[in-house]
Scaffold this active site. Structure first.
Site, PDB file in Angstrom:
ATOM      1  N   CYS A   1       5.908  -0.270   7.556  1.00 22.01           N
ATOM      2  CA  CYS A   1       5.557   0.914   6.782  1.00 22.01           C
ATOM      3  C   CYS A   1       6.772   1.333   5.965  1.00 22.01           C
ATOM      4  O   CYS A   1       7.888   1.357   6.479  1.00 22.01           O
ATOM      5  CB  CYS A   1       5.135   2.045   7.723  1.00 22.01           C
ATOM      6  N   LEU A   2       6.531   1.654   4.704  1.00 18.94           N
ATOM      7  CA  LEU A   2       7.636   2.067   3.838  1.00 18.94           C
ATOM      8  C   LEU A   2       8.262   3.379   4.330  1.00 18.94           C
ATOM      9  O   LEU A   2       9.410   3.668   3.996  1.00 18.94           O
ATOM     10  CB  LEU A   2       7.149   2.218   2.388  1.00 18.94           C
TER      11      LEU A   2
ATOM     12  N   GLN B   1       3.192   9.907   1.294  1.00 19.14           N
ATOM     13  CA  GLN B   1       4.486   9.229   1.433  1.00 19.14           C
ATOM     14  C   GLN B   1       5.459   9.606   0.306  1.00 19.14           C
ATOM     15  O   GLN B   1       6.658   9.401   0.440  1.00 19.14           O
ATOM     16  CB  GLN B   1       4.298   7.703   1.489  1.00 19.14           C
TER      17      GLN B   1
ATOM     18  N   GLY C   1       0.843  -1.195   0.000  1.00 15.26           N
ATOM     19  CA  GLY C   1       0.000   0.000   0.000  1.00 15.26           C
ATOM     20  C   GLY C   1       0.872   1.237   0.000  1.00 15.26           C
ATOM     21  O   GLY C   1       2.045   1.174   0.379  1.00 15.26           O
TER      22      GLY C   1
ATOM     23  N   HIS D   1      -2.396   7.454   7.278  1.00 17.35           N
ATOM     24  CA  HIS D   1      -1.431   8.353   6.616  1.00 17.35           C
ATOM     25  C   HIS D   1      -2.106   9.655   6.175  1.00 17.35           C
ATOM     26  O   HIS D   1      -1.497  10.720   6.237  1.00 17.35           O
ATOM     27  CB  HIS D   1      -0.809   7.685   5.383  1.00 17.35           C
TER      28      HIS D   1
ATOM     29  N   HIS E   1      -4.447   1.378   7.799  1.00 19.03           N
ATOM     30  CA  HIS E   1      -3.070   1.890   7.891  1.00 19.03           C
ATOM     31  C   HIS E   1      -2.885   3.054   6.903  1.00 19.03           C
ATOM     32  O   HIS E   1      -2.339   4.100   7.262  1.00 19.03           O
ATOM     33  CB  HIS E   1      -2.094   0.740   7.590  1.00 19.03           C
ATOM     34  N   GLU E   2      -3.372   2.861   5.685  1.00 21.06           N
ATOM     35  CA  GLU E   2      -3.224   3.912   4.655  1.00 21.06           C
ATOM     36  C   GLU E   2      -4.061   5.141   4.990  1.00 21.06           C
ATOM     37  O   GLU E   2      -3.622   6.273   4.792  1.00 21.06           O
ATOM     38  CB  GLU E   2      -3.631   3.387   3.274  1.00 21.06           C
TER      39      GLU E   2
END
Ligand code: GNR
Ligand code: NI
Length: 174
Positions: free
Chosen positions: A94-95, A51, A46, A140, A136-137
């Protein structure tokens, strides 16, 4: 399409609230293409626009298993209409918090309304990894990271280690 740089903690940009998209136009579609390519390149499942530094309420996801056919999903202006009280635990990563993983509890199921790649209104009932990932997204979009749910001690440790990694130069000429 282009691979963009993923912003990592600590960085104030990740704490910005993303703004609703007025219309899904070519600019947004181009952004979604770049986000998907960036996500695949980083082996993520995702990615939220913030990000890569764009404060728009746009998410891309693909939770298909490796070896299976790709299944890209696009969410513009997602809203959680309903969620169950029951929670489930996933080990999240998480990236934007590279190489750190921790268990997080979230509602097990949720109903989401959003616009798709074409700007059409859609509804989705999410459960399992899909529900975890979409929540989670969506965090963000509010400037929230999964480490915010951990103890202060764990969070401080992670942010400290990440900032040390960041300050480490690749090359020192003396
Ligand atoms: O690639 C990712 N894996 C993942 C695993 C468990 C729960 C959430 C995620 S999302 C993450 C990619 C990412 O940082 N998205 O914002
Ligand atoms: Ni993330």
């Amino acid at each position: 399409m282009a691979i963009k740089t993923i912003i990592t903690e600590p960085n104030k940009i990740l704490r910005q609230k993303s703004l609703p998209v007025k219309q899904v136009g070519v600019e947004e579609q181009r952004l979604m293409d770049d986000m998907l390519e960036t996500m695949y390149d980083a082996n993520g499942i995702g990615l939220a626009a913030i990000q890569i530094g764009v404060p728009k309420r746009i998410i891309v996801m693909d939770i298909s298993k490796s070896g299976e056919k790709n299944n890209p999903m696009y969410f513009v202006n997602p809203l959680i209409k309903d969620k169950v009280d029951e929670t489930s635990t996933y080990e999240e990563g998480c990236l934007s918090v590279p190489n750190f993983f921790a268990e997080v509890n979230r509602p097990k199921e949720c109903h989401v309304e959003y616009l798709d790649y074409e700007g059409k209104k859609k509804k989705l009932k999410a459960e399992g990894l899909l529900a975890t990932c979409i929540q989670h997204e969506m965090d963000h979009l509010e400037g929230i990271l999964f480490i915010d749910y951990l103890s202060k001690l764990k969070k401080t440790m992670i942010v400290k280690k990440l900032s040390k990694q960041k300050n480490r130069p690749d090359r020192i000429i003396v």
